[in-house]
Each structure stands twice: as C-alpha cells, then as structure tokens.
Design a protein around this motif. Structure first.
Motif, PDB file in Angstrom:
ATOM      1  N   UNK A 180      31.386  41.995  53.854  1.00 48.29           N
ATOM      2  CA  UNK A 180      31.688  42.337  52.474  1.00 48.29           C
ATOM      3  C   UNK A 180      33.129  42.817  52.428  1.00 48.29           C
ATOM      4  N   UNK A 181      33.909  42.255  51.555  1.00 50.91           N
ATOM      5  CA  UNK A 181      35.301  42.636  51.392  1.00 50.91           C
ATOM      6  C   UNK A 181      35.383  43.738  50.334  1.00 50.91           C
ATOM      7  N   UNK A 182      35.793  44.927  50.753  1.00 52.60           N
ATOM      8  CA  UNK A 182      35.910  46.051  49.821  1.00 52.60           C
ATOM      9  C   UNK A 182      37.368  46.398  49.548  1.00 52.60           C
ATOM     10  N   UNK A 183      38.291  45.510  49.958  1.00 53.64           N
ATOM     11  CA  UNK A 183      39.711  45.832  49.838  1.00 53.64           C
ATOM     12  C   UNK A 183      40.151  46.070  48.395  1.00 53.64           C
ATOM     13  N   UNK A 184      39.526  45.441  47.421  1.00 50.75           N
ATOM     14  CA  UNK A 184      39.920  45.625  46.033  1.00 50.75           C
ATOM     15  C   UNK A 184      39.254  46.808  45.362  1.00 50.75           C
ATOM     16  N   UNK A 185      38.357  47.478  46.054  1.00 48.66           N
ATOM     17  CA  UNK A 185      37.640  48.611  45.469  1.00 48.66           C
ATOM     18  C   UNK A 185      38.400  49.912  45.684  1.00 48.66           C
ATOM     19  N   UNK A 186      38.202  50.857  44.785  1.00 51.43           N
ATOM     20  CA  UNK A 186      38.846  52.163  44.884  1.00 51.43           C
ATOM     21  C   UNK A 186      38.258  52.972  46.031  1.00 51.43           C
ATOM     22  N   UNK A 187      39.045  53.950  46.491  1.00 56.69           N
ATOM     23  CA  UNK A 187      38.564  54.893  47.498  1.00 56.69           C
ATOM     24  C   UNK A 187      37.380  55.666  46.925  1.00 56.69           C
ATOM     25  N   UNK A 188      36.468  56.062  47.753  1.00 57.43           N
ATOM     26  CA  UNK A 188      35.354  56.895  47.308  1.00 57.43           C
ATOM     27  C   UNK A 188      34.020  56.377  47.796  1.00 57.43           C
ATOM     28  N   UNK A 189      32.953  56.852  47.151  1.00 59.79           N
ATOM     29  CA  UNK A 189      31.592  56.460  47.506  1.00 59.79           C
ATOM     30  C   UNK A 189      31.300  55.065  46.988  1.00 59.79           C
ATOM     31  N   UNK A 190      30.713  54.240  47.828  1.00 58.39           N
ATOM     32  CA  UNK A 190      30.316  52.893  47.448  1.00 58.39           C
ATOM     33  C   UNK A 190      28.823  52.756  47.693  1.00 58.39           C
ATOM     34  N   UNK A 191      28.116  52.078  46.784  1.00 51.06           N
ATOM     35  CA  UNK A 191      26.695  51.821  46.960  1.00 51.06           C
ATOM     36  C   UNK A 191      26.479  50.320  46.915  1.00 51.06           C
ATOM     37  N   UNK A 192      25.786  49.814  47.917  1.00 51.06           N
ATOM     38  CA  UNK A 192      25.501  48.391  48.006  1.00 51.06           C
ATOM     39  C   UNK A 192      24.011  48.173  47.814  1.00 51.06           C
ATOM     40  N   UNK A 193      23.673  47.227  46.943  1.00 53.14           N
ATOM     41  CA  UNK A 193      22.275  46.863  46.728  1.00 53.14           C
ATOM     42  C   UNK A 193      22.147  45.361  46.951  1.00 53.14           C
ATOM     43  N   UNK A 194      20.958  44.928  47.252  1.00 52.03           N
ATOM     44  CA  UNK A 194      20.715  43.509  47.487  1.00 52.03           C
ATOM     45  C   UNK A 194      19.392  43.119  46.846  1.00 52.03           C
TER      46      UNK A 194
END
Length: 170
Positions: free
Chosen positions: A1-15
């Motif tokens: 998963x490429x998270x380079x475009x996301x802001x710093x902080x908490x990330x939640x991934x769902x599927x």
C-alpha cells in the motif's frame, strides 16, 4: 500500500473481500498504523566538564531534550531513546564509543572508556523516535568549549598508614 500521498498521523486500513462466486467473505478487523516520517528535533546543548579529572574513566554529561512532531496528529510517536557517541575529533566522533543507546534520558555516565591523559574528546548525541526516525546530531557545532573536554587522569593519592615497629624483648 502506497501511503506517500497521505498526511502524517494515524491511518486506519479496512478491507472487504468476496469469494470467486461474488459472495461476501467475513470482513477482517481494521488495521491501524502511524505514519511518521519526520525526525525528532536536534537535542539541546551538551553540558560537559571543560576538564575532566578522574581515575574511573567514567565521565558524566547531559543534554537538552528533543521533541517529536511527526505522526499522531502531529504530536509525534515520541522520543524512544537517545544515542551517544564519543570520539577524538569531530570527524572521528565514534572512534572511542560508537552510537550507543542510553534510553529515554538526557544524562549519562559512560564507564571504563579507554581515555588518555591530556587528550581532547568530542561527544555527540542524537534522538530516535518511535518510528525509527533519527534527529540531527548535537555535537560541537563549532562550539568546542561546549562539547569537547580535556581528560586529565588523576593519580590516586596514597593514604599514609602508621605501622608500629616491632619491639625486641630481652
């Protein structure tokens, strides 16, 4: 998963999943992660004795704390540890003690270093945050008096003892 475009902080991934027939499969629980790519701030000024006199080769030194502003809604993942190094020059700052963790404290005493008399030594410190980001190094920064110390190994002074002379008995 490429998270380079996301802001710093908490990330939640769902599927969500479906089988080959298009039937929904049980949904796995969400996975959370922290994106923290920002290094901690440079540690504060080092405090060293200008002349270190000891027979123990165990100097004490302190430094100012760092802060961490990456990840967790810009509160950072927190300072995990500080690492120190000691060398005989600013270029060879790790030739006496390579980068060594001292925990999350801003003071340390390094024991049994192979220090030589009348030799100047340089101390460097850096911070590591919970995501493994490493701060800029705090060392002499051109202020040799603040982060260099001259070792003068003290020789222990012998304690005189009063031993009575044996007396002859006639």
């Amino acid at each position: 998963i490429d998270v380079s475009g996301l802001s710093e902080g908490n990330l939640t991934f769902t599927a969500s999943m479906t089988d080959i027939g298009g039937n929904p499969a049980p949904t796995p629980p969400p996975v959370t992660a922290i994106k923290d790519t920002a290094p901690p701030s440079k540690p504060g000024a080092l405090s060293l004795p200008s002349v270190y006199a000891s027979v123990s080769n165990s100097p004490n030194f302190t430094w100012g704390s760092s802060s961490d502003t990456g990840g967790v809604a810009n509160g950072g993942t927190g300072i995990l540890r500080y690492e120190v190094a000691i060398g005989t020059s600013q270029v060879n700052r790790t030739d006496m003690l390579n980068w060594t963790s001292v925990g999350n404290v801003t003071t340390t005493q390094r024991s049994s270093l192979p220090l030589s008399d009348s030799t100047a030594y340089y101390v460097a410190v850096r911070a590591v945050d919970g995501a493994g980001n490493i701060s800029a190094i705090r060392d002499t920064d051109g202020l040799a008096a603040a982060a260099t110390w001259l070792v003068q190994l003290a020789t222990p002074t012998p304690t005189p003892t009063n031993t009575p002379l044996p007396t002859a008995t006639p």
